[in-house]
Design a protein around this motif. Sequence first.
Motif, PDB file in Angstrom:
ATOM      1  N   ASN A   1       0.798  -1.242   0.000  1.00 23.21           N
ATOM      2  CA  ASN A   1       0.000   0.000   0.000  1.00 23.21           C
ATOM      3  C   ASN A   1       0.821   1.279   0.000  1.00 23.21           C
ATOM      4  O   ASN A   1       0.411   2.304   0.546  1.00 23.21           O
TER       5      ASN A   1
ATOM      6  N   ALA B   1      -8.639  -2.175   7.040  1.00 18.50           N
ATOM      7  CA  ALA B   1      -7.652  -2.904   6.251  1.00 18.50           C
ATOM      8  C   ALA B   1      -7.744  -4.370   6.684  1.00 18.50           C
ATOM      9  O   ALA B   1      -7.935  -4.613   7.876  1.00 18.50           O
ATOM     10  N   PRO B   2      -7.645  -5.342   5.812  1.00 20.35           N
ATOM     11  CA  PRO B   2      -7.357  -5.209   4.384  1.00 20.35           C
ATOM     12  C   PRO B   2      -8.602  -5.137   3.498  1.00 20.35           C
ATOM     13  O   PRO B   2      -8.485  -5.286   2.291  1.00 20.35           O
ATOM     14  N   THR B   3      -9.776  -4.875   4.074  1.00 14.53           N
ATOM     15  CA  THR B   3     -10.987  -4.919   3.245  1.00 14.53           C
ATOM     16  C   THR B   3     -11.175  -3.645   2.421  1.00 14.53           C
ATOM     17  O   THR B   3     -11.763  -3.689   1.349  1.00 14.53           O
TER      18      THR B   3
ATOM     19  N   SER C   1     -14.057  -0.173  -2.123  1.00 17.02           N
ATOM     20  CA  SER C   1     -12.908   0.323  -1.356  1.00 17.02           C
ATOM     21  C   SER C   1     -12.907   1.834  -1.219  1.00 17.02           C
ATOM     22  O   SER C   1     -13.159   2.562  -2.178  1.00 17.02           O
TER      23      SER C   1
ATOM     24  N   PHE D   1      -6.131   0.601  -1.907  1.00 18.87           N
ATOM     25  CA  PHE D   1      -5.970  -0.803  -2.290  1.00 18.87           C
ATOM     26  C   PHE D   1      -7.356  -1.383  -2.506  1.00 18.87           C
ATOM     27  O   PHE D   1      -8.366  -0.780  -2.108  1.00 18.87           O
TER      28      PHE D   1
ATOM     29  N   PHE E   1      -9.623  -5.242  -2.353  1.00 19.25           N
ATOM     30  CA  PHE E   1      -9.622  -6.590  -1.788  1.00 19.25           C
ATOM     31  C   PHE E   1     -10.499  -7.416  -2.718  1.00 19.25           C
ATOM     32  O   PHE E   1     -11.697  -7.150  -2.838  1.00 19.25           O
TER      33      PHE E   1
ATOM     34  N   TYR F   1      -8.888 -14.237  -0.890  1.00 16.92           N
ATOM     35  CA  TYR F   1      -8.848 -12.834  -1.324  1.00 16.92           C
ATOM     36  C   TYR F   1      -7.403 -12.379  -1.496  1.00 16.92           C
ATOM     37  O   TYR F   1      -6.496 -12.877  -0.821  1.00 16.92           O
TER      38      TYR F   1
ATOM     39  N   ARG G   1      -5.157  -8.724  -1.559  1.00 17.34           N
ATOM     40  CA  ARG G   1      -5.173  -7.273  -1.375  1.00 17.34           C
ATOM     41  C   ARG G   1      -4.189  -6.671  -2.370  1.00 17.34           C
ATOM     42  O   ARG G   1      -2.999  -7.011  -2.345  1.00 17.34           O
TER      43      ARG G   1
ATOM     44  N   SER H   1      -2.597  -3.238  -3.868  1.00 18.09           N
ATOM     45  CA  SER H   1      -2.410  -1.786  -3.740  1.00 18.09           C
ATOM     46  C   SER H   1      -2.627  -1.143  -5.097  1.00 18.09           C
ATOM     47  O   SER H   1      -2.314  -1.738  -6.133  1.00 18.09           O
TER      48      SER H   1
END
Length: 372
Positions: free
Chosen positions: A32, A173-175, A310, A314, A316, A349, A351, A353
């Motif tokens: 990120n 984070a990380p969603t 989001s 980033f 997800f 999933y 993640r 950036s």
Amino acid sequence: MSRFWNNRVRALEPYVPGEQPRERRLIKLNTNENPYPPSPRVIAAIREAAGEGLRLYPDPRCTALREAVAEAYRVRPEQVFAGNGSDEVLAFAFAAFFPSAGDILPVEPGPFGGGPGGTRPVLFPDITYSFYPVYAGLWDIPFRTIPLTNDFSINAEDYLFPAGGVIFPNPNAPTGRALPLKDILSVTGYQGNAGRVVIVDEAYGAFGGESTVPHIQEYPNLLTIHTLSKAASLAGLRVGFAIGQEELIQGLSRIRDSFNSYTLDRLALAGAVAAVSDTAYYHKINQQIIHTRERVSARLREWGFEVIPSAANFIFIRHPRLSGAAVFAALRERGILVRRFDKPRIRDYLRVSIGTDEDMDELLRQLQNQAD
Ligand code: PMP
């Protein structure tokens, strides 16, 4: 295990940071960082500070930086604490405000325990920044994780219980999902137990979501944490800060001055002052990131990917037919590094950036091949 480790070190479960590859050719979408350079004023300020003044210790109170932050955020310098990255500020905040096991509270038990002779746990989501449980472990702070809903939202009502404190990132984070301000304030304003600090980690706040900073004057238990790592393109400089009422800031200073009075060096202080003051430059690059995020999200959805909406820098994502481990490995093979957490509910999933448009186009090409 080493025979030289004491029991505290033996018991730790340290955080594992995202990989910083030595191969330069990789497209790096795993930690990120901002894909655009820092403001030219930051570089100029650091160059200027890189002189014989380095002979002297830096200002332990970070006065110039706190004044610059206060001006940018319309608060008072006494309401700002600066640290070596927001990770350090978070670590200090856990130490300063959340009760350790054995802290005796003269209160009735809540649904999560506590009461005379017990300690109420700190609450945070089950899927969130994975450093929180590590800090809790470091300071021996009991905690309880609250499951996100099925669509990965935080349900504010789940936090309306007596607790040792509450912490979550917004956006999470990380969603990448943001919690509406009114929900955050309902958690902050909960009157069920005194002395409960609510920490809102706004590491990704510049990319969406509503900031809690304007509300610190109303809520003495609210501490908002920001970082220059993402929005100001300065992950390498290590500067973060907390904004809250003076008694919270003093609590953080007490921890810092019991640990290391000079957590920010002269170069970091000079660069950070310039960064905080150059809002026009950063607004421009961060709007570009938001634009790229929306474009890439829409395209991936067309190809059957699930993309959690989001508000961060980033996304997800998951493909219903593909395993997260397989897509991760295929991308890595083709020179694209993303982040995957091998944890319940989120194994499949990835993640990702948000990089430059060029980098994201390469990502899209590779993901399209996977989904076909
Ligand atoms: N909070 C969250 C939610 C994060 O994702 C990160 C970045 N890993 C941090 C805090 C820490 O950022 P830094 O220490 O670089 O300020």
